[in-house]
Design an enzyme around this catalytic site. Sequence first.
Site, PDB file in Angstrom:
ATOM      1  N   ASP A   1       0.802  -1.239   0.000  1.00  0.00           N
ATOM      2  CA  ASP A   1       0.000   0.000   0.000  1.00  0.00           C
ATOM      3  C   ASP A   1       0.830   1.282   0.000  1.00  0.00           C
ATOM      4  OD1 ASP A   1       0.822   0.244   2.710  1.00  0.00           O
ATOM      5  OD2 ASP A   1      -0.928  -0.889   3.390  1.00  0.00           O
TER       6      ASP A   1
ATOM      7  N   HIS B   1       6.784  -7.615  -1.094  1.00  0.00           N
ATOM      8  CA  HIS B   1       5.767  -7.931  -2.101  1.00  0.00           C
ATOM      9  C   HIS B   1       5.509  -6.767  -3.051  1.00  0.00           C
ATOM     10  CE1 HIS B   1       4.127 -11.239   0.825  1.00  0.00           C
ATOM     11  NE2 HIS B   1       5.298 -11.534   0.281  1.00  0.00           N
TER      12      HIS B   1
END
Length: 576
Positions: A120, A137
């Site tokens: 995010d 990730h």
Amino acid sequence: MAHGISNDDPTKKEHVDAPEILDKKLDQLADWIRNAKHFIVFTGAGISTSTGIPDFRSSMNTILPTGPGVWELRDHPGAKRAPNARTTSSTKAIPSVTHMALVELARRNLLHFVVSQNTDGLHLRSGLSSTLLAELHGNSNLETCKKCRTKYLRDYRTRTANKVHEHATTRKCTKCSSTLYDSIINFGENLPEYELETSFDHAERADVCLVLGSSLRVTPAANIPERVGERGGKLIIGNLQLTPLANLAKLNVHALCDDLMRGLMAKLDIPIPEWELHRRIRITIKDQTLSIMGLDLNQDIAYTLFSTIKISVREGTESKYDSKEIKGVEPIEHKIKVNNPNDKMNVYVELNWQGHYNEPTRILFMGSNVSQPPIELSAEDIEFISTKANIDHENVQVWYEKLKAACPNGKISKTDTVNFIRSINSGKEEQIQKMAIDIHKAFDTNNDGIVDQREFLIGFALTSTGSVREKLKYVFRTYDHDKDGVINKKEIDRMVKIVMRLRAKDDPENTARIIDDLKTSLEHLNGSKDFDDIKITSQDFIQLLMNNKELCELLSPFNIEQPREIIVQQSYSRSK
């Protein structure tokens, strides 16, 4: 079940510690952190649920304000979030209490590294230094060039591909025109090698590791905190659900992440700062061409911040030039078409942001000469110089204005440096000469005998009172010509040529021996990878020089004490 935890899995149940139990656990955790030699944090989706970003695995009856996890909803066809569930997009989310607590712990040098599974981008937006973060990730705001390795941060989601394992975006690299790729890692794809290896390196060094908001079910990421526990380090897991590493942990804290961090920071007697939105931009004007780009707060990584910009030139109240709205990927360059420019003309730049946080339009006053570049000296620079040189902010500004008046072209020769130091320093002439030489050795990137005004002031502060590590950080920047946060083979070759040219004539045999030591050390850092693909980070560079006094004195103007310990790095090659 495709992704979520099966209905009969007991680990699906959420646990919340009673207040008195939580209080005792936080007492113990606070004590471990105070006494830690190397404290790291491992974060998962749970730290962002309070910002409005749903996690993946939480059950249909979760206590989280975002409601069930994304995968849990997929596993229950027809199910929907409750009307009162609080959700938002990752680009509009505001960093949580947990994010800001980690920023403050890092600022106080209690927290040494953060490993995150989250995409995010909130760790970076919170103000956590990009040099202290590994995003295993990927980051939904980051895209990269596979050919020249340039990174680009965007204030929007970079992913444009429709298929899971396709990552090409619709944008091109501004350096080599190659296709850019988003950085998101999907299942079955390899994790970024550097981030993974760096994370395991920190796991090997960590004596305390706190997990926040992760189910610890996705490997190899989950192997990082596991490694800390296996080595005998103190592993603490903060999560509502039980995790596969619960038995390995010294403490399992069952609480919402924000509640855990509020309590912990209270125990440490450290206030949690409010989040502030910080932007870093660089604007230059040369030959009536204005160049503007956003940058990461800590590294010179391009950051696309603007939707549009506008440029205007005024002479008094009279308009001399008004551009149309300018769009583009940074750096944005625009020719200011003004006839007969003079010192009475003022340049204004209107910045229109992407608008995720309803930021107001900002108009910057750029000064009175459209043909000269303004010199960049940020509030952070002023604070740094003030602290290191032990002078107040006002005097830093006075020095700065004197430099601009004395050297209006933005460059300072060694003679200028000597004269300036004489004007503010009553020390002996040999001390003044030595300080001038030190500054130029550390900051004269092109080896042409001149530095810019910002570099001079920082150099003066560092050579006055800066720690060795802080000095070497800026030496690293002089060798990082691409300003991408790493030194590559081309830059290493250039470094060696400069050193050989400057030092070899004094003692060619000894210089050659030390250069051989440098190459051996770099090969060790590079592990089994091809040397042509070597990338040395600031942290690696500093540690390398701290571990080798001869090498430090050869590559930088600073002396160091012999280190007491040497950190050996290990390489790992794993896939998600």
